[in-house]
Enzyme design. Sequence first.
Site, PDB file in Angstrom:
ATOM      1  N   LYS A  79       1.005  -1.080   0.000  1.00 31.36           N
ATOM      2  CA  LYS A  79      -0.119  -0.100  -0.062  1.00 31.36           C
ATOM      3  C   LYS A  79       0.911   1.265   0.098  1.00 31.36           C
ATOM      4  O   LYS A  79       1.803   1.287   0.682  1.00 31.36           O
ATOM      5  CB  LYS A  79      -0.792   0.000   1.171  1.00 31.36           C
ATOM      6  N   SER A 158     -10.047   1.943   2.470  1.00 29.71           N
ATOM      7  CA  SER A 158      -9.130   2.688   1.625  1.00 29.71           C
ATOM      8  C   SER A 158      -8.022   2.004   1.030  1.00 29.71           C
ATOM      9  O   SER A 158      -7.273   2.221  -0.055  1.00 29.71           O
ATOM     10  CB  SER A 158      -8.365   3.688   2.393  1.00 29.71           C
ATOM     11  N   SER A 182     -10.173  -0.305   6.862  1.00 25.52           N
ATOM     12  CA  SER A 182      -9.693  -0.057   5.354  1.00 25.52           C
ATOM     13  C   SER A 182      -9.133  -1.532   5.033  1.00 25.52           C
ATOM     14  O   SER A 182      -8.716  -1.584   3.700  1.00 25.52           O
ATOM     15  CB  SER A 182      -8.720   0.785   5.430  1.00 25.52           C
TER      16      SER A 182
END
Length: 492
Positions: A79, A158, A182
Amino acid sequence: MGKLNDLTITQARDGLAAGDFSAVELTDDCITAMEAARDLNIFITETPDIARDRAAQSDARRAKGEVVGAMDGVPIAMKDLFCTDGTLTTAASHILDGFTPPYESTVSQNLRDAGAVMLGKTNLDEFAMGSANMTSYYGPVKNPWVGANGEDLVPGGSSGGSVSAVAAHVCPGATGTDTGGSIRQPASLCGVVGLKPTYGRCSRWGIVAFASSLDQAGPFARTVLDSAIMLGAMAGHDPKDSTSAPVAVPDFEAAITGDIKGLKVGIPKEYTLDGMPSEIQDLWDRGAAWLTEQGAEIKPVSLPHTKYALPAYYIVAPAEASSNLARYDGVRYGLRVDGDSLDEMYENTRGEGFGAEVRRRVMIGAYVLSAGYYDAYYVKAQQVRTIILDEFNQVFQDVDVLLTPTAPNAAFPIGAKMDDPVAMYLNDVFTVPANMAGLPAISVPSGLDSDGLPLGLQIVAKPFDEETMFRAADVLERAAEFSALPKYLGGQ
Ligand code: GLN
């Protein structure tokens, strides 16, 4: 070789150990899959050269009998909230344009030390604020699953890029961060396993901060066993993070025994929502029945303040975000938009550099922390947080884990809920309480809705009892037998 990217972490590990293929061959297949999946907009930065280099190093180690860790030679996606030494790190924000950290986050370093091979940095909601990967400066990520009429769906957020990478078989594992859901919510929406560990289990050092008292790193993978292996490689005490817990990392893999006889599973009655699709309630009931069949004891429990977790979260998280994001001022790194005075330069930089959702959070945060409203909002939210924690502690006197739905809905079309932030925030209604209380929680793909889209069930455990969480999740996974594939992989 072709198609080695379809392997799980466990299969990749075992195949590498048996000499069936090399880390370079495995990595090459993942790089091919990464390039083929560009339409999903998973990566902000692809790092194939780093990947090939690390894979070659892994093969060289293995040839000398020096395998360094459980993930040696296994490709993963990172990420783009984890700082990576020498590789652009954006947090999906315009304001971090060109930011190339001269250091590596502890979690990504731990994975590197365990031999994992980084394929690239994945797309996300800007500063991890969102539930649909719609707030990224780099554009939306597509879910590899599609809607009933073929429409493009959000992957959740997210951590939208990481989850899509795993769901589209670009690679077997990816990192995420979970401040309010998330990791678990996108895992539920994309049919993969995602978990947040206990607050303090993974170091936050070098992760771009959103809400420091809530943020935790965790893995995405396609099986519970893979998640256990990957979390083992990510976790550990870190003196550089004062909130990192000085506790040993257990052998999570060994905790997966398949035996849950006598396990007490709480069903919190407040985890229902007006208007929640009945198929989610049905799946939840089925999950409880599966665990009962395997010898668990189901107990109805009550967490009466659950309904205040989400509103309290949307005070605490923006408050911390407004403070954490004060550092982006255009002076030392990232974007700078000049002005006639220093103040104007700050205003121009922050005005242009932050997207609408980030600006909304910064304003909410500044408001709830301001002199006249601090007691009414921020202090009140912290009090609610304490009550939520107390209620969990109380319930965990009677049960070992909780079983709940992960999200109140399946994946929705790209663009939906965008004009209604509160509807978007409701996506996190079942995930946020575990963040508020710092508890470990995992989402396991457990079924499909009537449109053929994945739905997850969540297991929440006691602090630092990831072992029981994994044990229960594995049994749930076996019972659910989730094997459906997204459209992207020829399923649906
Ligand atoms: N969707 C939630 C939010 O927007 C949670 C985000 C997260 O966990 N990073 O705040």
